[in-house]
Design an enzyme around this catalytic site. Sequence first.
Site, PDB file in Angstrom:
ATOM      1  N   LYS A  42       0.794  -1.234   0.000  1.00 26.25           N
ATOM      2  CA  LYS A  42       0.000   0.000   0.000  1.00 26.25           C
ATOM      3  C   LYS A  42       0.827   1.285   0.000  1.00 26.25           C
ATOM      4  O   LYS A  42       0.287   2.368  -0.184  1.00 26.25           O
ATOM      5  CB  LYS A  42      -0.946  -0.002   1.214  1.00 26.25           C
ATOM      6  CG  LYS A  42      -2.061  -1.033   1.084  1.00 26.25           C
ATOM      7  CD  LYS A  42      -2.600  -1.462   2.452  1.00 26.25           C
ATOM      8  CE  LYS A  42      -3.225  -2.857   2.361  1.00 26.25           C
ATOM      9  NZ  LYS A  42      -3.151  -3.608   3.627  1.00 26.25           N
ATOM     10  N   ARG A  43       2.138   1.177   0.241  1.00 26.40           N
ATOM     11  CA  ARG A  43       2.922   2.418   0.369  1.00 26.40           C
ATOM     12  C   ARG A  43       3.012   3.150  -0.968  1.00 26.40           C
ATOM     13  O   ARG A  43       3.047   2.523  -2.026  1.00 26.40           O
ATOM     14  CB  ARG A  43       4.292   2.095   0.963  1.00 26.40           C
ATOM     15  CG  ARG A  43       5.464   2.034   0.019  1.00 26.40           C
ATOM     16  CD  ARG A  43       6.596   1.244   0.652  1.00 26.40           C
ATOM     17  NE  ARG A  43       6.956   0.213  -0.310  1.00 26.40           N
ATOM     18  CZ  ARG A  43       8.114   0.174  -0.970  1.00 26.40           C
ATOM     19  NH1 ARG A  43       9.070   1.015  -0.709  1.00 26.40           N
ATOM     20  NH2 ARG A  43       8.337  -0.748  -1.872  1.00 26.40           N
TER      21      ARG A  43
ATOM     22  N   CYS B 156      23.340  -6.789 -35.040  1.00 32.01           N
ATOM     23  CA  CYS B 156      23.293  -7.683 -33.872  1.00 32.01           C
ATOM     24  C   CYS B 156      24.395  -8.739 -33.952  1.00 32.01           C
ATOM     25  O   CYS B 156      24.554  -9.410 -34.971  1.00 32.01           O
ATOM     26  CB  CYS B 156      21.923  -8.347 -33.819  1.00 32.01           C
ATOM     27  SG  CYS B 156      21.828  -9.706 -32.654  1.00 32.01           S
TER      28      CYS B 156
ATOM     29  N   CYS C 193      22.674 -12.441 -34.522  1.00 31.25           N
ATOM     30  CA  CYS C 193      21.867 -12.867 -35.669  1.00 31.25           C
ATOM     31  C   CYS C 193      22.678 -13.772 -36.606  1.00 31.25           C
ATOM     32  O   CYS C 193      23.904 -13.648 -36.704  1.00 31.25           O
ATOM     33  CB  CYS C 193      21.345 -11.642 -36.440  1.00 31.25           C
ATOM     34  SG  CYS C 193      19.813 -10.943 -35.747  1.00 31.25           S
TER      35      CYS C 193
ATOM     36  N   HIS D 298      15.460 -12.509 -34.490  1.00 29.81           N
ATOM     37  CA  HIS D 298      15.906 -11.474 -33.567  1.00 29.81           C
ATOM     38  C   HIS D 298      14.771 -11.004 -32.646  1.00 29.81           C
ATOM     39  O   HIS D 298      15.009 -10.479 -31.556  1.00 29.81           O
ATOM     40  CB  HIS D 298      16.441 -10.288 -34.382  1.00 29.81           C
ATOM     41  CG  HIS D 298      17.046  -9.186 -33.582  1.00 29.81           C
ATOM     42  ND1 HIS D 298      18.325  -9.269 -33.051  1.00 29.81           N
ATOM     43  CD2 HIS D 298      16.571  -7.967 -33.202  1.00 29.81           C
ATOM     44  CE1 HIS D 298      18.601  -8.152 -32.383  1.00 29.81           C
ATOM     45  NE2 HIS D 298      17.562  -7.344 -32.467  1.00 29.81           N
TER      46      HIS D 298
ATOM     47  N   ASN E 263      19.177 -14.187 -18.833  1.00 27.68           N
ATOM     48  CA  ASN E 263      18.800 -12.849 -18.369  1.00 27.68           C
ATOM     49  C   ASN E 263      17.882 -12.257 -19.425  1.00 27.68           C
ATOM     50  O   ASN E 263      18.308 -12.013 -20.541  1.00 27.68           O
ATOM     51  CB  ASN E 263      20.030 -11.952 -18.212  1.00 27.68           C
ATOM     52  CG  ASN E 263      20.914 -12.388 -17.072  1.00 27.68           C
ATOM     53  OD1 ASN E 263      20.435 -12.854 -16.044  1.00 27.68           O
ATOM     54  ND2 ASN E 263      22.221 -12.227 -17.233  1.00 27.68           N
TER      55      ASN E 263
ATOM     56  N   GLY F 103      20.007  -6.590 -17.009  1.00 29.50           N
ATOM     57  CA  GLY F 103      21.407  -6.511 -17.408  1.00 29.50           C
ATOM     58  C   GLY F 103      21.724  -7.259 -18.688  1.00 29.50           C
ATOM     59  O   GLY F 103      22.883  -7.519 -18.991  1.00 29.50           O
TER      60      GLY F 103
ATOM     61  N   HIS G  84      18.878  -9.741 -28.788  1.00 33.97           N
ATOM     62  CA  HIS G  84      18.558 -11.011 -29.452  1.00 33.97           C
ATOM     63  C   HIS G  84      18.324 -12.084 -28.375  1.00 33.97           C
ATOM     64  O   HIS G  84      19.197 -12.317 -27.533  1.00 33.97           O
ATOM     65  CB  HIS G  84      19.725 -11.422 -30.354  1.00 33.97           C
ATOM     66  CG  HIS G  84      19.368 -12.532 -31.306  1.00 33.97           C
ATOM     67  ND1 HIS G  84      19.332 -12.366 -32.663  1.00 33.97           N
ATOM     68  CD2 HIS G  84      19.007 -13.832 -31.087  1.00 33.97           C
ATOM     69  CE1 HIS G  84      18.979 -13.508 -33.238  1.00 33.97           C
ATOM     70  NE2 HIS G  84      18.781 -14.408 -32.285  1.00 33.97           N
TER      71      HIS G  84
ATOM     72  N   PHE H  24      12.938  -3.329  -5.529  1.00 35.44           N
ATOM     73  CA  PHE H  24      14.364  -3.110  -5.338  1.00 35.44           C
ATOM     74  C   PHE H  24      14.861  -3.949  -4.172  1.00 35.44           C
ATOM     75  O   PHE H  24      14.360  -3.816  -3.052  1.00 35.44           O
ATOM     76  CB  PHE H  24      14.630  -1.634  -5.062  1.00 35.44           C
ATOM     77  CG  PHE H  24      14.477  -0.768  -6.280  1.00 35.44           C
ATOM     78  CD1 PHE H  24      15.566  -0.478  -7.081  1.00 35.44           C
ATOM     79  CD2 PHE H  24      13.236  -0.259  -6.646  1.00 35.44           C
ATOM     80  CE1 PHE H  24      15.434   0.310  -8.215  1.00 35.44           C
ATOM     81  CE2 PHE H  24      13.088   0.534  -7.782  1.00 35.44           C
ATOM     82  CZ  PHE H  24      14.193   0.816  -8.565  1.00 35.44           C
TER      83      PHE H  24
ATOM     84  N   GLN I 249      13.466  -9.649   1.425  1.00 37.08           N
ATOM     85  CA  GLN I 249      12.153  -9.223   1.937  1.00 37.08           C
ATOM     86  C   GLN I 249      11.207  -9.068   0.767  1.00 37.08           C
ATOM     87  O   GLN I 249      11.604  -8.590  -0.296  1.00 37.08           O
ATOM     88  CB  GLN I 249      12.361  -7.892   2.679  1.00 37.08           C
ATOM     89  CG  GLN I 249      11.136  -7.291   3.328  1.00 37.08           C
ATOM     90  CD  GLN I 249      10.420  -6.293   2.417  1.00 37.08           C
ATOM     91  OE1 GLN I 249      11.010  -5.736   1.511  1.00 37.08           O
ATOM     92  NE2 GLN I 249       9.143  -6.099   2.658  1.00 37.08           N
TER      93      GLN I 249
HETATM   94  O1  LIG Z   1      11.602   2.026   2.170  1.00 40.61           O
HETATM   95  P1  LIG Z   1      11.542   2.599   0.794  1.00 40.61           P
HETATM   96  O2  LIG Z   1      12.550   3.692   0.552  1.00 40.61           O
HETATM   97  O3  LIG Z   1      10.141   2.984   0.380  1.00 40.61           O
HETATM   98  O4  LIG Z   1      11.941   1.377  -0.166  1.00 40.61           O
HETATM   99  C1  LIG Z   1      13.245   0.992  -0.519  1.00 40.61           C
HETATM  100  O5  LIG Z   1      13.973   0.422   0.572  1.00 40.61           O
HETATM  101  C2  LIG Z   1      13.450  -0.777   1.146  1.00 40.61           C
HETATM  102  C3  LIG Z   1      14.420  -1.289   2.186  1.00 40.61           C
HETATM  103  O6  LIG Z   1      15.687  -1.627   1.645  1.00 40.61           O
HETATM  104  C4  LIG Z   1      13.172  -1.853   0.073  1.00 40.61           C
HETATM  105  O7  LIG Z   1      12.461  -2.907   0.654  1.00 40.61           O
HETATM  106  C5  LIG Z   1      12.379  -1.284  -1.100  1.00 40.61           C
HETATM  107  O8  LIG Z   1      12.266  -2.257  -2.112  1.00 40.61           O
HETATM  108  C6  LIG Z   1      13.083  -0.030  -1.627  1.00 40.61           C
HETATM  109  O9  LIG Z   1      12.363   0.523  -2.717  1.00 40.61           O
HETATM  110  O1  LIG Z   2      26.933 -11.696 -19.920  1.00 44.65           O
HETATM  111  P1  LIG Z   2      26.281 -10.362 -20.189  1.00 44.65           P
HETATM  112  O2  LIG Z   2      24.907 -10.507 -20.795  1.00 44.65           O
HETATM  113  O3  LIG Z   2      27.168  -9.435 -20.976  1.00 44.65           O
HETATM  114  O4  LIG Z   2      26.109  -9.696 -18.758  1.00 44.65           O
HETATM  115  C1  LIG Z   2      25.036  -9.890 -17.879  1.00 44.65           C
HETATM  116  O5  LIG Z   2      24.999 -11.199 -17.309  1.00 44.65           O
HETATM  117  C2  LIG Z   2      26.121 -11.580 -16.495  1.00 44.65           C
HETATM  118  C3  LIG Z   2      25.850 -12.942 -15.898  1.00 44.65           C
HETATM  119  O6  LIG Z   2      24.719 -12.943 -15.038  1.00 44.65           O
HETATM  120  C4  LIG Z   2      26.408 -10.540 -15.414  1.00 44.65           C
HETATM  121  O7  LIG Z   2      27.628 -10.842 -14.791  1.00 44.65           O
HETATM  122  C5  LIG Z   2      26.470  -9.122 -15.991  1.00 44.65           C
HETATM  123  O8  LIG Z   2      26.601  -8.189 -14.928  1.00 44.65           O
HETATM  124  C6  LIG Z   2      25.193  -8.843 -16.788  1.00 44.65           C
HETATM  125  O9  LIG Z   2      25.233  -7.556 -17.339  1.00 44.65           O
END
Ligand SMILES: O=P(O)(O)O[C@H]1O[C@H](CO)[C@@H](O)[C@H](O)[C@H]1O
Ligand SMILES: O=P(O)(O)O[C@H]1O[C@H](CO)[C@@H](O)[C@H](O)[C@H]1O
Lengths: 347, 347
Positions: free
Chosen positions: B30-31, B52, B55, B115, B155, B161, B166, B314, B325
Site C-alpha cells: 500500500k505504500r 546484432c 543474428c 531477432h 537474463n 542486465g 537477441h 528493489f 524481503q
Molecule cells: O523504504 P523505501 O525507501 O520505500 O523502499 C526501498 O527500501 C526498502 C528497504 O531496503 C526496500 O524494501 C524497497 O524495495 C526499496 O524501494
Molecule cells: O553476460 P552479459 O549478458 O554481458 O552480462 C550480464 O549477465 C552476467 C551474468 O549474469 C552478469 O555478470 C552481468 O553483470 C550482466 O550484465
Amino acid sequence: MSDFNFEDHSHRRYNPFTGDWLQVSPHRGKRPWQGQEEDTAEAQKPTYDEKCYLCPGNTRINGEKNPDYNGAYVFQNDFGALTSDIPQGEMSEGEFFKAKSERGICKVICFSPRHDLTIPELDVEAITKVVELWKKEYQELGSKDFINHVQIFENKGPVMGCSNPHPHGQIWAQESIPVEPAKKQVKFGEYYQKYGRSMVLDYVYEELKKGERILFENEYFVGLVPFWAVWPFEAMIAPKTHIASLADMDEGQMAALADAYRQLAIMYDNMFKVSFPYSAGIHQAPTDGQNHPEWDLHMVFYPPLLRSATVKKFMVGYEMLANPQRDITAESAVKILKGQPKEHYKV
Amino acid sequence: MSDFNFEDHSHRRYNPFTGDWLQVSPHRGKRPWQGQEEDTAEAQKPTYDEKCYLCPGNTRINGEKNPDYNGAYVFQNDFGALTSDIPQGEMSEGEFFKAKSERGICKVICFSPRHDLTIPELDVEAITKVVELWKKEYQELGSKDFINHVQIFENKGPVMGCSNPHPHGQIWAQESIPVEPAKKQVKFGEYYQKYGRSMVLDYVYEELKKGERILFENEYFVGLVPFWAVWPFEAMIAPKTHIASLADMDEGQMAALADAYRQLAIMYDNMFKVSFPYSAGIHQAPTDGQNHPEWDLHMVFYPPLLRSATVKKFMVGYEMLANPQRDITAESAVKILKGQPKEHYKV
Ligand SMILES: O=P(O)(O)O[C@H]1O[C@H](CO)[C@@H](O)[C@H](O)[C@H]1O
Ligand SMILES: O=P(O)(O)O[C@H]1O[C@H](CO)[C@@H](O)[C@H](O)[C@H]1O
C-alpha cells in the site's frame, strides 16, 4: 605459483566474515556494453520542496506534520515493513512449511532539513548529529524486549530504490537476527572461540599492515576495500579499537565515524562526478541482551556503478542463481578511489 | 494461533532448499511510490538486425562469423568471465586472505535465428531444440575433468542486465560448485540421508496435494510459486519423477520442460502486457563424477517487476545488508498469475 596473478586471471576469494566465496573475473572489464544505461542526470534540487514528505513543516501522507526540525530528525515509518502490533503466530508443518510472525519497528531518519544536501555535502558536525541519533535509536529500540536486532541503513539515489529524494536513511528493528548479520554472528563467534579476539579488529590490523587496500584513516576508523568485496566499488569503514555497537561510542568516536562516512562519500561522488548511488549500513552487535565481545561495529557500502555514471554492474542470472561475481579486482578499485581529490567536486 | 494470518501480518518463512529465512511484509503493497520507474516500452524489433552480434550470418566483435543457423545455436562467449587456459594458483594467508584460480568455460546460446522472438513467442518445438542443446552442453562440458558445475541461465530484458536484445541464454561451466547450488547440495544431501528420498520430489508432492501454489502441470513437470519465494512473482518448474539432471532426460521429458517454460513465460508476459523481464536458470546435479540421487533438476525464475510494467521491487538496503524481503505473499502472486489467459497477449 606459476604465472598466475590476481590482476589478470579469473579466481575465487573467500569472505571470512560470512563464509561465502566470490567469483572475480578481472579481464571482463573489456567486454562491450550494449545494455541498459541509468539515468543519473541530476535536476538541481531546491533547498526546500513543498511537496516532499520529509521536509520540515510539511504534512506526510498519513496526515502527520513534520516539526520545523534542524539537524537530524527521526520518525516512525508510515509504511513500515515491520510493525509491533501484530498478533503472534507460527506454522510448522513437516519439512517444507515453516513460518512465524515477526514483530518490529521501522523508522525514517532525515539527515538534514535541507532537501538538497547529501552526506558528502554536509559537514562533519551535521553528520555527527546523524550518528548521535543512530546511537539513541539503537539504544532505545534495542532495549525493548522484543527487539533483538537493529538494522540502520541508507539507500542513496533512485537507482537504489530510494523512493524520496530528500536525503534520509532508515532503521528496521526486529525480533529475529536477519540472515546477513546472523552469518557474521556465527563467524565472529567461531573466531572469538578460537583466538579470544575480535575478527574485525584482527582483519583491520592485517590490512593496515599491508596497506594496499586502505582508502584512509582517522583517529578511530579506517576506510578500506575488503579483499572479498563483491560490488565494483564496495568499501567498509571499520574501527581500530573495540566498539561492539553504537552504544559503546563516545563523542570523539562518533565524530570520527561521521568524518569517515563523509570522506568515503566524497571519494564516491568525485569518481564519476555524480551523486554516487549506494546502499550502506551498519553491522553491529545484536540487541539480544547478551554480551558480544566477538562483535565490532562496521559500516558497509554497496554501490552498483561500474564503468561510469550510467553503466552499473548487474547482479543477475549467474550472480543470483550461482555466485556473486565481480569484473574488476578490489585492488584496482582502491587505486581509482584513492586517486580522487579530498574536496567534493561541487565545492 | 490467535488472529495471526499470513495475508495481513508480517512474518518470516523458511526455505528448506537453502536453509535461509525470508521476510514477508504483505501489508506493504500500500505504500506510495515516488521512486524510479523502468522504461519497458518496447520498440518493435526487426526479425533480423544487421548490427546484432547474435543474428545468423553476422560477424561478432572478435571477427568470427555466425553460421546461417536455424533452431538454437551455441558458441563460446567472446568475453567469458571464466576461461580454461589460465595458469593455476592459490593463496592462503592466515584467516583473511584465501583465494584460488578458477577455470571454466562460458557459452552463449541463441534461442532462435529470429531477432524478435522471445521464449513465450516461440512454439514448443522450437523451445525443445533449446532444451536439447542444453542437454548436449551439460553432457559435453560436464564430462571434462575440470568442470564440476554447469550453470545454465537466461537474463531476459535490459532491466536484468541483458546486454544484447537477441533472445539468448548463457552457460557458465566451472571447477567449483558455486554458492547457491552448494547450499542446495547440503540441504538435499541431509534430506536424502534422513529419508532416503529426494527433497525436490517430496516438496512437489506436498504442493500438489495442497494445490494452492500450483500454476500448472503437464505430464512430467509442475509450475509453482514456492512457499518461500523471494521475488514478487518468483516461480519454479520442478519434475514429478526423478530427473537428477538434463543428462537423464528423454525426448518426452524435454518437450514437457519446453512446454512448462513456455506456459510460465506466457503467464508472465500477459500479466503486465509487456515482455516480462527475469533471470531464470536450472539447478541440477553437479558434474563432479559422483552419483546424485539426492538431486532433482528444477528451473527457477526471479523476475523483478512488482506493481506494474514500470515499477520493480528493489532488493537494496535492508535486503542486501540484512535479509531478503517481499511485499506480497506467494499465495497472492499465484492468484494473479493463474488469472492470466493461456494465449500470449500478442497473438
Ligand atoms: O523504504 P523505501 O525507501 O520505500 O523502499 C526501498 O527500501 C526498502 C528497504 O531496503 C526496500 O524494501 C524497497 O524495495 C526499496 O524501494
Ligand atoms: O553476460 P552479459 O549478458 O554481458 O552480462 C550480464 O549477465 C552476467 C551474468 O549474469 C552478469 O555478470 C552481468 O553483470 C550482466 O550484465
